[in-house]
Enzyme design. Structure first.
Site, PDB file in Angstrom:
ATOM      1  CG  ASN A   9      -1.830   1.208   1.326  1.00 37.86           C
ATOM      2  OD1 ASN A   9      -1.673   1.950   0.266  1.00 37.86           O
ATOM      3  ND2 ASN A   9      -2.442   1.238   2.343  1.00 37.86           N
ATOM      4  CD1 TRP A  10       3.732   1.045  -2.760  1.00 36.72           C
ATOM      5  CD2 TRP A  10       3.587   2.082  -4.780  1.00 36.72           C
ATOM      6  NE1 TRP A  10       4.407   0.326  -3.796  1.00 36.72           N
ATOM      7  CE2 TRP A  10       4.485   0.970  -4.949  1.00 36.72           C
ATOM      8  CE3 TRP A  10       3.470   3.038  -5.684  1.00 36.72           C
ATOM      9  CZ2 TRP A  10       5.181   0.634  -6.065  1.00 36.72           C
ATOM     10  CZ3 TRP A  10       4.098   2.734  -7.048  1.00 36.72           C
ATOM     11  CH2 TRP A  10       5.172   1.599  -7.253  1.00 36.72           C
ATOM     12  N   GLY A 175       2.162   2.248  10.969  1.00 32.98           N
ATOM     13  CA  GLY A 175       3.269   3.403  10.952  1.00 32.98           C
ATOM     14  C   GLY A 175       3.748   3.825  12.213  1.00 32.98           C
ATOM     15  N   GLY A 236       2.604  -1.023   4.236  1.00 31.89           N
ATOM     16  CA  GLY A 236       2.881   0.506   3.960  1.00 31.89           C
ATOM     17  C   GLY A 236       4.221   0.820   3.515  1.00 31.89           C
ATOM     18  N   GLY A 237       5.012   1.262   4.870  1.00 34.29           N
ATOM     19  CA  GLY A 237       6.166   2.127   4.707  1.00 34.29           C
ATOM     20  C   GLY A 237       7.160   1.096   4.260  1.00 34.29           C
TER      21      GLY A 237
END
Ligand code: 13P
Length: 254
Positions: A9-10, A175, A236-237
């Protein structure tokens, strides 16, 4: 075996040049998927076709949208419909990410409408659920997640849940660098599967891929993905760094 999925997930990151470069690096790192494995790249809307064209020769790798509208086409400025995604050959869409719920006030009812739209046009949702820290501290995370599933998914015909994709993302782990332990992930994933089994029966519930999301990285993916009811991750990251994400792909159950 259930489909094992590494989903990137950018979010709202990267310039187009960086997006192209990251895609090239991922391909150069050689993505090997077996028949029961899938890699998804959920990229910002403007990059969907660029990334899709770049990965078209990679077997088992697909682009995904990060959101779609809850309505059909019409006067909804700024929205992107499931029908448009389908028309562009996009077969997957994230629905109900906690950031959409929090910043754009998407509640369980709106998300149910989005799920309906996606399924109507043959776009597979990656449906996100997960509790905030206050709920985890109160120990009521199981019923909280159960309500999210019931209010957004349990109006569907049972067969629609066959091979469905759910991502459990505890908000306190997104995050923050604070990952749920692999046992915490397994406990919730088993609970989610049981809640689904109570609705559609164990046979269909066993085909549902349940991904874990929240500070997944190369160093912890294998342990988390190794758990019985964890069928991969929504990342994510760490998905913005090709070397990290390639390791995460290779950490899926073989
Ligand atoms: P991080 O991997 O950056 O914690 O993000 C998780 C997430 O929200 C994926 O959808």
């Amino acid at each position: 075996m259930r489909t094992q999925i590494a989903a990137a997930n950018w979010k709202m990151n990267l310039s187009i040049e960086q997006a192209e470069s990251l895609t090239d690096q991922l391909i150069a790192g050689e993505i090997h998927t077996s028949a029961h494995q899938l890699v998804l790249l959920a990229v910002p809307f403007p990059y969907l076709l660029t990334v899709k064209n770049k990965i078209s020769k990679q077997s088992g790798v697909y682009v995904a949208a990060q959101n779609c509208a809850s309505t059909t086409n019409g006067a909804y400025t700024g929205e992107v419909s499931a029908e448009m995604l389908k028309g562009m050959g996009i077969s997957y869409v994230i629905i109900g990410h906690s950031e959409r719920r929090e910043y754009y006030h998407e509640n369980n009812q709106i998300l149910a409408a989005k799920v309906n739209m996606a399924l109507e046009y043959g776009v597979q949702p990656v449906f996100c659920c997960g509790e905030p820290l206050s709920v985890r501290e109160a120990g009521t995370q199981n019923s909280y997640v159960e309500t999210q599933l019931k209010e957004s998914l349990f109006h569907l015909d049972k067969e629609k849940l066959r091979h469905f994709i759910i991502a459990y993302e505890p908000i306190w782990a997104i995050g923050t660098g604070k990952t749920a332990t692999s046992d915490q992930a397994q406990d919730m994933h088993a609970h989610i599967r049981k809640v689904i089994a109570d609705y559609v029966g164990g046979e269909i519930a066993d085909t549902v891929s349940i991904l874990y999301g929240g500070s997944v990285k190369a160093a912890n993916a294998a342990e988390i993905f190794g758990k019985k009811d964890v069928d991969g991750g929504l990342v994510g990251g760490a998905s913005l760094v090709a070397s990290e994400f390639n390791v995460i792909i290779n950490s899926l159950k073989q």
